[in-house]
Design a protein around this motif. Structure first.
Motif, PDB file in Angstrom:
ATOM      1  N   ARG A 139      41.880 -28.184  20.766  1.00  0.00           N
ATOM      2  CA  ARG A 139      41.612 -26.879  20.162  1.00  0.00           C
ATOM      3  C   ARG A 139      40.114 -26.618  20.052  1.00  0.00           C
ATOM      4  O   ARG A 139      39.654 -25.487  20.242  1.00  0.00           O
ATOM      5  N   ILE A 140      39.349 -27.659  19.731  1.00  0.00           N
ATOM      6  CA  ILE A 140      37.902 -27.484  19.632  1.00  0.00           C
ATOM      7  C   ILE A 140      37.321 -27.099  20.987  1.00  0.00           C
ATOM      8  O   ILE A 140      36.461 -26.212  21.088  1.00  0.00           O
ATOM      9  N   LYS A 141      37.794 -27.749  22.048  1.00  0.00           N
ATOM     10  CA  LYS A 141      37.327 -27.395  23.383  1.00  0.00           C
ATOM     11  C   LYS A 141      37.680 -25.947  23.719  1.00  0.00           C
ATOM     12  O   LYS A 141      36.857 -25.206  24.283  1.00  0.00           O
ATOM     13  N   ASN A 142      38.909 -25.541  23.371  1.00  0.00           N
ATOM     14  CA  ASN A 142      39.306 -24.156  23.623  1.00  0.00           C
ATOM     15  C   ASN A 142      38.442 -23.178  22.832  1.00  0.00           C
ATOM     16  O   ASN A 142      38.034 -22.124  23.344  1.00  0.00           O
ATOM     17  N   LEU A 143      38.192 -23.524  21.562  1.00  0.00           N
ATOM     18  CA  LEU A 143      37.377 -22.654  20.721  1.00  0.00           C
ATOM     19  C   LEU A 143      35.975 -22.490  21.295  1.00  0.00           C
ATOM     20  O   LEU A 143      35.435 -21.381  21.345  1.00  0.00           O
ATOM     21  N   LEU A 144      35.385 -23.595  21.731  1.00  0.00           N
ATOM     22  CA  LEU A 144      34.047 -23.518  22.312  1.00  0.00           C
ATOM     23  C   LEU A 144      34.054 -22.695  23.594  1.00  0.00           C
ATOM     24  O   LEU A 144      33.116 -21.922  23.859  1.00  0.00           O
ATOM     25  N   ALA A 145      35.124 -22.856  24.394  1.00  0.00           N
ATOM     26  CA  ALA A 145      35.213 -22.085  25.641  1.00  0.00           C
ATOM     27  C   ALA A 145      35.339 -20.594  25.358  1.00  0.00           C
ATOM     28  O   ALA A 145      34.709 -19.759  26.012  1.00  0.00           O
ATOM     29  N   VAL A 146      36.166 -20.246  24.344  1.00  0.00           N
ATOM     30  CA  VAL A 146      36.338 -18.835  23.989  1.00  0.00           C
ATOM     31  C   VAL A 146      35.036 -18.262  23.437  1.00  0.00           C
ATOM     32  O   VAL A 146      34.628 -17.147  23.781  1.00  0.00           O
ATOM     33  N   THR A 147      34.366 -19.018  22.587  1.00  0.00           N
ATOM     34  CA  THR A 147      33.091 -18.563  22.011  1.00  0.00           C
ATOM     35  C   THR A 147      32.057 -18.342  23.113  1.00  0.00           C
ATOM     36  O   THR A 147      31.310 -17.350  23.103  1.00  0.00           O
ATOM     37  N   ARG A 148      32.016 -19.249  24.050  1.00  0.00           N
ATOM     38  CA  ARG A 148      31.083 -19.105  25.177  1.00  0.00           C
ATOM     39  C   ARG A 148      31.405 -17.850  25.990  1.00  0.00           C
ATOM     40  O   ARG A 148      30.505 -17.104  26.388  1.00  0.00           O
ATOM     41  N   ALA A 149      32.712 -17.613  26.209  1.00  0.00           N
ATOM     42  CA  ALA A 149      33.104 -16.418  26.973  1.00  0.00           C
ATOM     43  C   ALA A 149      32.732 -15.146  26.226  1.00  0.00           C
ATOM     44  O   ALA A 149      32.274 -14.167  26.834  1.00  0.00           O
ATOM     45  N   ILE A 150      32.920 -15.132  24.910  1.00  0.00           N
ATOM     46  CA  ILE A 150      32.547 -13.957  24.117  1.00  0.00           C
ATOM     47  C   ILE A 150      31.045 -13.695  24.236  1.00  0.00           C
ATOM     48  O   ILE A 150      30.601 -12.553  24.421  1.00  0.00           O
ATOM     49  N   ALA A 151      30.253 -14.759  24.112  1.00  0.00           N
ATOM     50  CA  ALA A 151      28.803 -14.607  24.188  1.00  0.00           C
ATOM     51  C   ALA A 151      28.360 -14.098  25.559  1.00  0.00           C
ATOM     52  O   ALA A 151      27.473 -13.237  25.667  1.00  0.00           O
ATOM     53  N   ARG A 152      28.982 -14.614  26.614  1.00  0.00           N
ATOM     54  CA  ARG A 152      28.574 -14.223  27.974  1.00  0.00           C
ATOM     55  C   ARG A 152      29.055 -12.825  28.333  1.00  0.00           C
ATOM     56  O   ARG A 152      28.389 -12.109  29.079  1.00  0.00           O
ATOM     57  N   ARG A 153      30.219 -12.428  27.820  1.00  0.00           N
ATOM     58  CA  ARG A 153      30.815 -11.159  28.236  1.00  0.00           C
ATOM     59  C   ARG A 153      30.417  -9.971  27.365  1.00  0.00           C
ATOM     60  O   ARG A 153      30.654  -8.825  27.754  1.00  0.00           O
ATOM     61  N   THR A 154      29.878 -10.227  26.195  1.00  0.00           N
ATOM     62  CA  THR A 154      29.440  -9.108  25.358  1.00  0.00           C
ATOM     63  C   THR A 154      28.290  -8.390  26.052  1.00  0.00           C
ATOM     64  O   THR A 154      27.313  -9.021  26.473  1.00  0.00           O
ATOM     65  N   GLU A 155      28.416  -7.060  26.177  1.00  0.00           N
ATOM     66  CA  GLU A 155      27.451  -6.277  26.949  1.00  0.00           C
ATOM     67  C   GLU A 155      26.039  -6.407  26.395  1.00  0.00           C
ATOM     68  O   GLU A 155      25.817  -6.410  25.186  1.00  0.00           O
ATOM     69  N   VAL A 156      25.075  -6.506  27.320  1.00  0.00           N
ATOM     70  CA  VAL A 156      23.660  -6.589  26.927  1.00  0.00           C
ATOM     71  C   VAL A 156      22.825  -5.447  27.506  1.00  0.00           C
ATOM     72  O   VAL A 156      21.758  -5.113  26.960  1.00  0.00           O
ATOM     73  N   GLU A 157      23.310  -4.839  28.592  1.00  0.00           N
ATOM     74  CA  GLU A 157      22.516  -3.794  29.233  1.00  0.00           C
ATOM     75  C   GLU A 157      22.444  -2.548  28.355  1.00  0.00           C
ATOM     76  O   GLU A 157      23.451  -2.072  27.828  1.00  0.00           O
ATOM     77  N   GLY A 158      21.201  -2.018  28.215  1.00  0.00           N
ATOM     78  CA  GLY A 158      20.980  -0.803  27.441  1.00  0.00           C
ATOM     79  C   GLY A 158      21.191  -0.975  25.951  1.00  0.00           C
ATOM     80  O   GLY A 158      21.375   0.022  25.238  1.00  0.00           O
ATOM     81  N   ARG A 159      21.172  -2.204  25.451  1.00  0.00           N
ATOM     82  CA  ARG A 159      21.409  -2.435  24.034  1.00  0.00           C
ATOM     83  C   ARG A 159      20.300  -3.307  23.467  1.00  0.00           C
ATOM     84  O   ARG A 159      19.705  -4.141  24.174  1.00  0.00           O
ATOM     85  N   ASN A 160      20.031  -3.132  22.180  1.00  0.00           N
ATOM     86  CA  ASN A 160      19.035  -3.982  21.546  1.00  0.00           C
ATOM     87  C   ASN A 160      19.701  -5.229  20.966  1.00  0.00           C
ATOM     88  O   ASN A 160      20.937  -5.359  20.968  1.00  0.00           O
ATOM     89  N   ALA A 161      18.892  -6.140  20.475  1.00  0.00           N
ATOM     90  CA  ALA A 161      19.406  -7.415  19.975  1.00  0.00           C
ATOM     91  C   ALA A 161      20.343  -7.226  18.789  1.00  0.00           C
ATOM     92  O   ALA A 161      21.342  -7.945  18.644  1.00  0.00           O
ATOM     93  N   GLU A 162      20.069  -6.253  17.933  1.00  0.00           N
ATOM     94  CA  GLU A 162      20.902  -6.027  16.762  1.00  0.00           C
ATOM     95  C   GLU A 162      22.301  -5.564  17.160  1.00  0.00           C
ATOM     96  O   GLU A 162      23.301  -6.012  16.586  1.00  0.00           O
ATOM     97  N   GLU A 163      22.374  -4.672  18.152  1.00  0.00           N
ATOM     98  CA  GLU A 163      23.685  -4.193  18.614  1.00  0.00           C
ATOM     99  C   GLU A 163      24.490  -5.334  19.249  1.00  0.00           C
ATOM    100  O   GLU A 163      25.702  -5.453  19.021  1.00  0.00           O
ATOM    101  N   TYR A 164      23.801  -6.147  20.035  1.00  0.00           N
ATOM    102  CA  TYR A 164      24.486  -7.296  20.640  1.00  0.00           C
ATOM    103  C   TYR A 164      24.988  -8.244  19.554  1.00  0.00           C
ATOM    104  O   TYR A 164      26.125  -8.718  19.606  1.00  0.00           O
ATOM    105  N   ARG A 165      24.124  -8.519  18.570  1.00  0.00           N
ATOM    106  CA  ARG A 165      24.497  -9.427  17.487  1.00  0.00           C
ATOM    107  C   ARG A 165      25.728  -8.925  16.740  1.00  0.00           C
ATOM    108  O   ARG A 165      26.659  -9.687  16.472  1.00  0.00           O
ATOM    109  N   ASP A 166      25.758  -7.638  16.401  1.00  0.00           N
ATOM    110  CA  ASP A 166      26.879  -7.093  15.641  1.00  0.00           C
ATOM    111  C   ASP A 166      28.177  -7.183  16.421  1.00  0.00           C
ATOM    112  O   ASP A 166      29.231  -7.524  15.861  1.00  0.00           O
ATOM    113  N   ASP A 167      28.125  -6.872  17.723  1.00  0.00           N
ATOM    114  CA  ASP A 167      29.340  -6.962  18.542  1.00  0.00           C
ATOM    115  C   ASP A 167      29.824  -8.407  18.658  1.00  0.00           C
ATOM    116  O   ASP A 167      31.012  -8.703  18.529  1.00  0.00           O
ATOM    117  N   PHE A 168      28.880  -9.302  18.910  1.00  0.00           N
ATOM    118  CA  PHE A 168      29.262 -10.708  19.065  1.00  0.00           C
ATOM    119  C   PHE A 168      29.850 -11.265  17.769  1.00  0.00           C
ATOM    120  O   PHE A 168      30.901 -11.924  17.775  1.00  0.00           O
TER     121      PHE A 168
END
Length: 329
Positions: A148-177
């Motif tokens: 489960r820990i491995k799955n959790l880390l994989a999901v967290t990594r996917a969320i971080a990589r897939r959350t949009e970054v183009e045209g957004r500032n760091a605060e918007e990215y942080r809130d979505d993530f």
């Protein structure tokens, strides 16, 4: 000391010794040099479903129609004990007709009578079946936790990589993530309470941030529906993405908008049980398909079709967005 007094002393010592042996919780049996049973304690009779009459004077290998004729035990008695004064926790596995398979730890102590020189063998038996099963269950739980820990880390990594970054500032990215990560955390909290998670608890946990601020959300579930931990995690992420979209673009983005979430358990045409969850928005802006599929839309479809092994129908209607999720249970 006369004979009467000596008899009383000896009898008192004998009674005391027998009383001590009888209070032992672990089975104990005394054998002569031919491995016949001289005596046994009540724990032996109770544990192995036998009686005194069936035990005393009988060779150990003949007890219970041969249930004690165990190769490992014969090796202990015939080869190990003659070369050793004592043996501690010798593991013996056997299946007994009355009590089933057992793992026993046998300890043996060789004694000699000081006058006659008769050799006797004192066997104590600890039933370690439940303890070994508990250890095996613990190993399984540790393995499942690591998985489960491995799955959790994989999901967290996917969320971080897939959350949009183009045209957004760091605060918007942080809130979505963090919003997605919080949804994942709440889903895991529900699934960690029991081996199965309750669908109603999951919906309430994920939607909790918005339930207190508005009465525009109604929840309608029919009966208790148990989810596997992996199903709870995936469905929790889906609900968060739907809620985020409703707040940004859908019914919850305007006053008077309404969101209805309903779920039920039914059978499909083949008689297989399926969970049906409907997400229906109304009273908000006209729903229209997105020009490009973002991470949220891809997550909803991927999680439903791959993780839940079901299907997702997303309808963009004039009166509001509707999502129908169906997956097997």
């Amino acid at each position: 000391m006369d004979l009467d007094e000596l008899y009383r002393v000896l009898r008192g010592s004998h009674v005391q010794a027998v009383s001590i042996v009888n209070t032992l919780r672990d089975p104990l049996v005394v054998l002569d040099d031919a491995f016949r049973v001289l005596t046994a304690n009540p724990a032996f009779y109770d544990t192995f479903s036998t009686s005194r009459d069936e035990t005393i004077g009988t060779a150990l290998a003949d007890l219970g129609d041969g249930q004690w004729n165990i190769p490992e035990l014969r090796l202990l008695l015939e080869q190990v004990i003659p070369r050793s004064t004592s043996v501690i926790d010798y593991e013996v596995r056997a299946t007994f007709p009355q009590i089933g398979p057992r793992t026993m730890l046998v300890s043996a102590q060789r004694l000699n009578h000081p006058d006659s020189g008769q050799r006797i063998l004192l066997l104590t038996i600890v039933d370690a079946t439940e303890r070994q099963q508990a250890e095996a269950d613990k190993d399984i739980l540790i393995g499942e936790l690591g998985h489960r820990i491995k799955n959790l880390l994989a999901v967290t990594r996917a969320i971080a990589r897939r959350t949009e970054v183009e045209g957004r500032n760091a605060e918007e990215y942080r809130d979505d993530f963090l919003g997605r990560f919080d949804a994942l955390t709440r889903s895991l909290a529900v699934s960690a309470q029991h081996s199965d998670a309750d669908l109603a608890q999951l919906v309430h946990a994920v939607m909790e941030p918005w339930l207190g601020d508005t009465r525009a959300i109604t929840l309608d579930g029919q009966g208790a529906i148990a989810l596997l931990p992996r199903q709870a995690m995936s469905l929790g992420m889906i609900l968060h993405e739907l809620a985020t979209n409703a707040i940004k673009h859908g019914a919850l983005s305007v006053p008077g908008g309404q969101l209805d979430i309903a779920w039920s358990l039914a059978e499909d045409r083949d008689g297989h049980r399926q969970v049906h969850l409907r997400w229906r928005e109304s009273g908000g802006p006209e729903a229209s398909p997105p020009e490009t599929k973002g991470f949220g839309t891809r997550l909803i479809r991927f999680a439903t079709e791959v993780d839940l092994r079901g299907r997702a129908e997303l309808s963009y209607r004039q009166d509001g967005f509707v999502a129908d999720l169906r997956f097997p249970r």
